[in-house]
Scaffold this active site. Sequence first.
Site, PDB file in Angstrom:
ATOM      1  CE  LYS A   1      65.784  30.722  37.294  1.00  7.14           C
ATOM      2  NZ  LYS A   1      66.891  30.488  38.238  1.00  7.14           N
TER       3      LYS A   1
ATOM      4  CB  SER B   1      64.608  27.629  39.241  1.00  7.39           C
ATOM      5  OG  SER B   1      65.116  28.866  39.620  1.00  7.39           O
TER       6      SER B   1
ATOM      7  CE1 TYR C   1      69.605  27.847  39.612  1.00  2.50           C
ATOM      8  CE2 TYR C   1      68.978  26.355  41.362  1.00  2.50           C
ATOM      9  CZ  TYR C   1      68.643  27.269  40.400  1.00  2.50           C
ATOM     10  OH  TYR C   1      67.362  27.619  40.236  1.00  2.50           O
TER      11      TYR C   1
ATOM     12  CE1 TYR D   1      62.964  34.089  37.067  1.00  2.00           C
ATOM     13  CE2 TYR D   1      62.812  35.376  39.083  1.00  2.00           C
ATOM     14  CZ  TYR D   1      63.315  34.287  38.384  1.00  2.00           C
ATOM     15  OH  TYR D   1      64.170  33.413  39.015  1.00  2.00           O
TER      16      TYR D   1
ATOM     17  CB  VAL E   1      64.013  27.476  45.783  1.00  2.00           C
ATOM     18  CG1 VAL E   1      65.458  27.746  45.436  1.00  2.00           C
ATOM     19  CG2 VAL E   1      63.096  28.577  45.308  1.00  2.00           C
TER      20      VAL E   1
HETATM   21  N1  GLU Z   1      61.676  32.421  42.254  1.00  3.16           N
HETATM   22  C1  GLU Z   1      62.969  31.980  42.720  1.00  3.16           C
HETATM   23  C2  GLU Z   1      63.959  33.121  42.668  1.00  3.16           C
HETATM   24  O1  GLU Z   1      64.067  33.742  41.673  1.00  3.16           O
HETATM   25  C3  GLU Z   1      63.448  30.833  41.898  1.00  3.16           C
HETATM   26  C4  GLU Z   1      64.794  30.312  42.343  1.00  3.16           C
HETATM   27  C5  GLU Z   1      64.932  28.820  42.211  1.00  3.16           C
HETATM   28  O2  GLU Z   1      63.987  28.079  42.148  1.00  3.16           O
HETATM   29  O3  GLU Z   1      66.096  28.377  42.221  1.00  3.16           O
HETATM   30  O4  GLU Z   1      64.638  33.408  43.605  1.00  3.16           O
END
Ligand code: GLU
Length: 306
Positions: free
Chosen positions: A65, A62, A242, A190, A260
Amino acid sequence: MKLLLKKLVDQSREWSEYGNVASYIPELAKINPDDLGISLYDIKKNEIYCAGDSGIKFTIQSISKIITLMLALNENGEDEVFSKVGKEPTGDPFNSIIKLETYSKKKPFNPMINAGAIAITSLIKGKDNSEKFAKILNFFKKISGNNKLVVDNKVFKSEKETGDRNRSIAFFLKSLGVISGDVNDVLDLYFKQCSIMVSSKDIARVGAVLSNGGVAPWNGEEIISRHISKIINSFMVTCGLYDGSGRFAIQVGIPAKSGVGGGILCSVPGKYGIGVYGPALNRRGNSIAGIEVLKKLSQELDLSIF
Ligand code: GLU
C-alpha cells in the site's frame, strides 16, 4: 549489530506460538508460522545486517500500500490523491467497511486500510492492467534495489478466488464515485500488488529510502521527494499497523507498515531501514514475534522517535 539482531531473534521466536498465520487467503495458511528473520540497513554505513530467516520470501500484502501510494502521489499529485482518500486513522481493522457508509465525506479514511488502498490502486495510470502492473513492479524494483522481484501466482489466484470482502469494498467505492472504470480490473491489480514476493532485505531497503528522505542510500538516486517520504512516514506512524498503531507507537515508536504475509517494514529517520518477517499474526493482523523483536531492538538502540 549482527550479533545483537541474532540475540533478539532468538529471544523472540517463541512468541510465534501465540499467533496464527493468515488463513482467509487459503494459500497463506500453508506458511511455516515459526519463521522469524530481520534485516537492518544502516544508511550511514551503507551496510545491511541480517539474522534468522531473513532470506525467506513472503508476499508483501499490505506493505504494497505504501508502494502504490508513493507512485500515485508521484503521478497524480497530492490534491488529486487526497480528494479520493482521507488522512485520518480509523481505529478499525484493515478490511473494515463500516465507515465508508457513515463518514460524511464518503471516501476511505486513509490509504493504509484496504478501502483506501484499493482507491489508490485505481489511480495508477496506464492503458491496461498489464501496463499498470509493470509500472508498479518497476517502481518497487527501483525502491527496493532488487530487480528480480516477481509475483507469487498461487497467492494471487488464491486471493482472487476468495477475496469477496475486498470485492464488496471495491464495489461500494464505485457506488460512492471514489473509483471509476472496471472494478474487477482494479481488484486484479490490487491482488497482484499484494502478491509480490519479497524478503526482509527488500523491505529493509525500502525502509532505508524512507528514512533517508526519499533518496536510495546505495546509489544516491532520489526516488521520491522528501515531502512524499514525509507523507508516507506520517501515515505509517498513525495507521501503519491498523488498529494496533497506537500501541506500536508506544512500544516501538518508529514509522512502520505491516502486512498479513508476516512482514513489517520500518523506517528509523536518518538511521535505518528495517525489515522483519514472522508470519504468525496477532489478532489485529500484525506479526506477533516481529513486533516483539522490534520492541527489543527499539529499547536496545533507543530508536523511538517520540
Ligand atoms: N491482500 C490482503 C487483503 O487485502 C492484504 C491485507 C494486509 O496485509 O493487511 O486482504
